[in-house]
Enzyme design. Sequence first.
Site, PDB file in Angstrom:
ATOM      1  N   CYS A 262     -28.706  59.816   7.255  1.00 51.89           N
ATOM      2  CA  CYS A 262     -27.873  60.865   6.601  1.00 51.89           C
ATOM      3  C   CYS A 262     -28.698  61.352   5.393  1.00 51.89           C
ATOM      4  CB  CYS A 262     -26.546  60.558   6.314  1.00 51.89           C
ATOM      5  SG  CYS A 262     -26.526  59.118   5.267  1.00 51.89           S
TER       6      CYS A 262
ATOM      7  N   ASP B 249     -23.228  53.588  -4.969  1.00 49.26           N
ATOM      8  CA  ASP B 249     -22.327  54.841  -4.736  1.00 49.26           C
ATOM      9  C   ASP B 249     -21.800  55.381  -6.147  1.00 49.26           C
ATOM     10  OD1 ASP B 249     -20.757  53.078  -1.884  1.00 49.26           O
ATOM     11  OD2 ASP B 249     -22.528  54.183  -2.043  1.00 49.26           O
TER      12      ASP B 249
ATOM     13  N   VAL C 133     -31.572  50.813  -3.455  1.00 52.53           N
ATOM     14  CA  VAL C 133     -30.667  50.595  -2.163  1.00 52.53           C
ATOM     15  C   VAL C 133     -30.978  51.507  -1.100  1.00 52.53           C
ATOM     16  CG1 VAL C 133     -28.228  50.320  -0.936  1.00 52.53           C
ATOM     17  CG2 VAL C 133     -28.790  49.396  -3.388  1.00 52.53           C
TER      18      VAL C 133
ATOM     19  N   ARG D 266     -21.220  57.596  10.402  1.00 56.42           N
ATOM     20  CA  ARG D 266     -22.063  56.496  10.649  1.00 56.42           C
ATOM     21  C   ARG D 266     -21.301  55.191  10.892  1.00 56.42           C
ATOM     22  NH1 ARG D 266     -26.652  55.053  10.244  1.00 56.42           N
ATOM     23  NH2 ARG D 266     -25.961  52.996   8.992  1.00 56.42           N
TER      24      ARG D 266
ATOM     25  N   ARG E 279     -31.214  54.743   7.372  1.00 57.52           N
ATOM     26  CA  ARG E 279     -30.160  53.889   7.561  1.00 57.52           C
ATOM     27  C   ARG E 279     -30.300  53.449   8.659  1.00 57.52           C
ATOM     28  NH1 ARG E 279     -24.842  56.560   5.038  1.00 57.52           N
ATOM     29  NH2 ARG E 279     -24.115  54.198   4.905  1.00 57.52           N
ATOM     30  N   PRO E 280     -30.983  52.371   9.431  1.00 54.71           N
ATOM     31  CA  PRO E 280     -31.278  51.767  10.405  1.00 54.71           C
ATOM     32  C   PRO E 280     -30.186  50.775  10.798  1.00 54.71           C
ATOM     33  CG  PRO E 280     -33.025  50.842   8.889  1.00 54.71           C
ATOM     34  CD  PRO E 280     -32.193  52.149   8.289  1.00 54.71           C
ATOM     35  N   ILE E 281     -30.096  50.261  11.867  1.00 54.33           N
ATOM     36  CA  ILE E 281     -29.295  49.290  12.275  1.00 54.33           C
ATOM     37  C   ILE E 281     -29.875  47.952  12.829  1.00 54.33           C
ATOM     38  CG2 ILE E 281     -27.314  50.768  12.436  1.00 54.33           C
ATOM     39  CD1 ILE E 281     -27.866  50.650  15.725  1.00 54.33           C
ATOM     40  N   ASP E 282     -31.299  47.788  12.689  1.00 54.89           N
ATOM     41  CA  ASP E 282     -31.786  46.636  13.349  1.00 54.89           C
ATOM     42  C   ASP E 282     -31.161  45.236  12.783  1.00 54.89           C
ATOM     43  OD1 ASP E 282     -33.023  47.577  10.541  1.00 54.89           O
ATOM     44  OD2 ASP E 282     -34.178  45.886  10.440  1.00 54.89           O
ATOM     45  N   LEU E 283     -30.676  45.237  11.841  1.00 54.75           N
ATOM     46  CA  LEU E 283     -29.933  44.011  11.475  1.00 54.75           C
ATOM     47  C   LEU E 283     -28.677  43.548  12.152  1.00 54.75           C
ATOM     48  CD1 LEU E 283     -30.563  44.078   7.181  1.00 54.75           C
ATOM     49  CD2 LEU E 283     -32.078  42.901   8.931  1.00 54.75           C
TER      50      LEU E 283
ATOM     51  N   LYS F  36     -11.986  53.112   0.742  1.00 53.22           N
ATOM     52  CA  LYS F  36     -12.414  53.629   2.069  1.00 53.22           C
ATOM     53  C   LYS F  36     -13.525  52.527   2.624  1.00 53.22           C
ATOM     54  CE  LYS F  36     -16.274  56.119   2.162  1.00 53.22           C
ATOM     55  NZ  LYS F  36     -17.089  55.572   2.733  1.00 53.22           N
ATOM     56  N   ASN F  37     -14.038  51.936   1.941  1.00 55.61           N
ATOM     57  CA  ASN F  37     -15.162  50.999   2.295  1.00 55.61           C
ATOM     58  C   ASN F  37     -14.510  49.422   2.858  1.00 55.61           C
ATOM     59  OD1 ASN F  37     -17.062  53.110   2.530  1.00 55.61           O
ATOM     60  ND2 ASN F  37     -17.894  52.350   0.629  1.00 55.61           N
TER      61      ASN F  37
ATOM     62  N   ARG G 298     -14.339  63.309   2.578  1.00 56.59           N
ATOM     63  CA  ARG G 298     -14.329  62.076   3.413  1.00 56.59           C
ATOM     64  C   ARG G 298     -14.150  60.803   2.577  1.00 56.59           C
ATOM     65  NH1 ARG G 298     -20.184  61.214   5.001  1.00 56.59           N
ATOM     66  NH2 ARG G 298     -19.089  59.160   5.903  1.00 56.59           N
TER      67      ARG G 298
HETATM   68  C1  EPZ Z   1     -21.991  50.772   3.033  1.00 57.73           C
HETATM   69  O1  EPZ Z   1     -23.067  51.422   3.849  1.00 57.73           O
HETATM   70  C2  EPZ Z   1     -21.216  51.640   2.482  1.00 57.73           C
HETATM   71  N1  EPZ Z   1     -20.388  52.457   3.706  1.00 57.73           N
HETATM   72  C3  EPZ Z   1     -21.956  52.606   1.685  1.00 57.73           C
HETATM   73  O2  EPZ Z   1     -21.142  53.569   1.053  1.00 57.73           O
HETATM   74  C4  EPZ Z   1     -22.764  51.931   0.592  1.00 57.73           C
HETATM   75  O3  EPZ Z   1     -23.687  52.750  -0.131  1.00 57.73           O
HETATM   76  C5  EPZ Z   1     -23.563  50.645   1.162  1.00 57.73           C
HETATM   77  O4  EPZ Z   1     -23.018  49.767   2.006  1.00 57.73           O
HETATM   78  C6  EPZ Z   1     -24.485  49.692   0.063  1.00 57.73           C
HETATM   79  O5  EPZ Z   1     -23.452  49.309  -0.589  1.00 57.73           O
HETATM   80  C7  EPZ Z   1     -19.454  51.792   4.156  1.00 57.73           C
HETATM   81  O6  EPZ Z   1     -19.007  50.521   3.833  1.00 57.73           O
HETATM   82  C8  EPZ Z   1     -18.704  52.573   5.256  1.00 57.73           C
HETATM   83  P1  EPZ Z   1     -26.010  48.560   4.029  1.00 57.73           P
HETATM   84  P2  EPZ Z   1     -24.004  50.493   5.048  1.00 57.73           P
HETATM   85  O7  EPZ Z   1     -26.201  48.290   5.548  1.00 57.73           O
HETATM   86  O8  EPZ Z   1     -23.251  49.379   5.543  1.00 57.73           O
HETATM   87  C9  EPZ Z   1     -30.731  49.040   4.828  1.00 57.73           C
HETATM   88  C10 EPZ Z   1     -20.198  55.617   0.467  1.00 57.73           C
HETATM   89  O9  EPZ Z   1     -20.741  56.404  -0.141  1.00 57.73           O
HETATM   90  N2  EPZ Z   1     -30.409  48.293   6.258  1.00 57.73           N
HETATM   91  O10 EPZ Z   1     -25.746  47.581   2.894  1.00 57.73           O
HETATM   92  O11 EPZ Z   1     -24.539  51.421   5.900  1.00 57.73           O
HETATM   93  C11 EPZ Z   1     -30.309  50.432   4.750  1.00 57.73           C
HETATM   94  O12 EPZ Z   1     -31.228  51.597   5.309  1.00 57.73           O
HETATM   95  C12 EPZ Z   1     -21.204  54.864   1.587  1.00 57.73           C
HETATM   96  O13 EPZ Z   1     -18.901  55.112   0.635  1.00 57.73           O
HETATM   97  C13 EPZ Z   1     -31.425  48.277   7.275  1.00 57.73           C
HETATM   98  O14 EPZ Z   1     -32.450  48.291   6.805  1.00 57.73           O
HETATM   99  O15 EPZ Z   1     -25.104  49.859   3.761  1.00 57.73           O
HETATM  100  C14 EPZ Z   1     -30.215  50.699   3.043  1.00 57.73           C
HETATM  101  O16 EPZ Z   1     -31.476  50.927   2.617  1.00 57.73           O
HETATM  102  C15 EPZ Z   1     -22.575  55.557   1.317  1.00 57.73           C
HETATM  103  N3  EPZ Z   1     -30.960  47.823   8.370  1.00 57.73           N
HETATM  104  C16 EPZ Z   1     -29.750  49.057   2.890  1.00 57.73           C
HETATM  105  O17 EPZ Z   1     -29.974  48.266   3.918  1.00 57.73           O
HETATM  106  C17 EPZ Z   1     -29.636  47.544   8.846  1.00 57.73           C
HETATM  107  O18 EPZ Z   1     -29.575  47.055   9.852  1.00 57.73           O
HETATM  108  C18 EPZ Z   1     -28.225  49.039   2.367  1.00 57.73           C
HETATM  109  O19 EPZ Z   1     -27.613  49.363   3.666  1.00 57.73           O
HETATM  110  C19 EPZ Z   1     -28.706  47.939   8.097  1.00 57.73           C
HETATM  111  C20 EPZ Z   1     -29.005  48.443   6.690  1.00 57.73           C
END
Ligand code: EPZ
Length: 426
Positions: free
Chosen positions: A118, A306, A328, A94, A123-127, A22-23, A398
């Site tokens: 969620c 996960d 995480v 998301r 889960r911010p998107i600042d990066l 999925k990912n 999902r």
């Molecule tokens: C991906 O989510 C996966 N989803 C998640 O799987 C997985 O748990 C996660 O990576 C970690 O491996 C998909 O690929 C669709 P991150 P993502 O950005 O990209 C923080 C599942 O069950 N962060 O690596 O959202 C964030 O808050 C799902 O299949 C920021 O602070 O994960 C978190 O604490 C759940 N700012 C950490 O980084 C940002 O701009 C990891 O998030 C982005 C992230």
Amino acid sequence: MEHLIIEGGNKLKGTLKIKGAKNSVLPIMAASLLNGSGKDVILENIPDLIDMHVMRKILQSLGITVHYVNGNLRIAPGNIRNYAVPDQLMREMRSSIFLMGPLLAKLGKVKISYPGGCSIGHRPIDLHLKGLESMGAKFWEEKGFIFASATQLTGAEIHLDYPSVGATENLMMAAALANGKTTINNVAKEPEIVDLQNFLNAMGAEVRGAGTETLKIEGVERLEDCTYRVIPDRIVAGTYMIAAAITGGEVILTEVIPAHLEGIIAKLREAGIFVESTEDTVKIACGNLKAVKTLRTSPYPGFPTDLQSQMMVLLSLARGESMIEESVFEARFKHVVELKKMNASIMVEGCRAHIKGIEKLRGAEVEITDLRAGAALVLAGLAAEGTTIVAGVKHIDRGYEKIEKELQLLGANIIRGPRENLLYFC
Ligand code: EPZ
């Protein structure tokens, strides 16, 4: 609302084929927008999941024709008519945030709503935003929507404060058509990042370094159509490995990539489970389940967040005391309340869960809060004494294709339906 009803106690036995990840599928579907040829992109090994269909609806809302037939996706070339991702669909998933990079690269503009947090964290998107800004994108907000525009994205030197999977993928896709060279440091190293790089390169991109700390991308003029087979889902594989272990059964998973499973294999062996792998299979058999002193989730190749909730269920039946540290996401222990209804002995302190192994879990009525917590509750039901009724099955759909059918094939006593019908089968 659909429920699953599970009679615990059956040992899982047999062989199961693992389907596409999925990912990987979600970012690769978004990346297919970058196709500038007049021909279709074909994606193979695509699982029938709710999230895949949500992404399909989003692409269709942008003007792209997408057909899903016999496990393959046929995605028409990007004659994109619209740059606004529908609000309702953003809320459903998301990871629609992955569309920002491709839409900015292809159209030079995008409108999305803030992807809500969620139940696993803010889960911010600042990066994502910071990285795209450094490539020349301008962002502004209006009535809760984020707008972005970029006449032409230009290559940049970017350092991610955290190896975010989504930010790495968004920036890789944006840089593929940017003017000049982009270097991204401290990127995520997950196998799905490598899969996205390989897909983009199959379309004619010049991406190097996926799987390491640094990505180097040389922007190109145009990307072409291609046919691409996505990698197998390591999280689904890990979930069924734990299902076999927790029921004391013996299961062989096929069409896996054992190298992607090293984190889970190491922890299962540490917990006394027998695991054997060949080039594309992994075999799990029961052993003497024992506590794991410390399990800490971390970015790949660490133990995957996960699989944290699924591992917690296994350790709740292991002799001795285990501790899980979730590093995480800041709120990924929502399944603990439900597991306690099943007699589990777990105490949460901040980002740590202390687990005392017990003899038996007890069947109960439980509620799913998120995708992986849902999978964990199903595993708990398989091992529990008596009947477990799981509400909120849509969360599981999902990320798992027909989970009850796959488990029935392995000998589990599990059915799906409206609650009133299910009780008839008790
Ligand atoms: C991906 O989510 C996966 N989803 C998640 O799987 C997985 O748990 C996660 O990576 C970690 O491996 C998909 O690929 C669709 P991150 P993502 O950005 O990209 C923080 C599942 O069950 N962060 O690596 O959202 C964030 O808050 C799902 O299949 C920021 O602070 O994960 C978190 O604490 C759940 N700012 C950490 O980084 C940002 O701009 C990891 O998030 C982005 C992230």
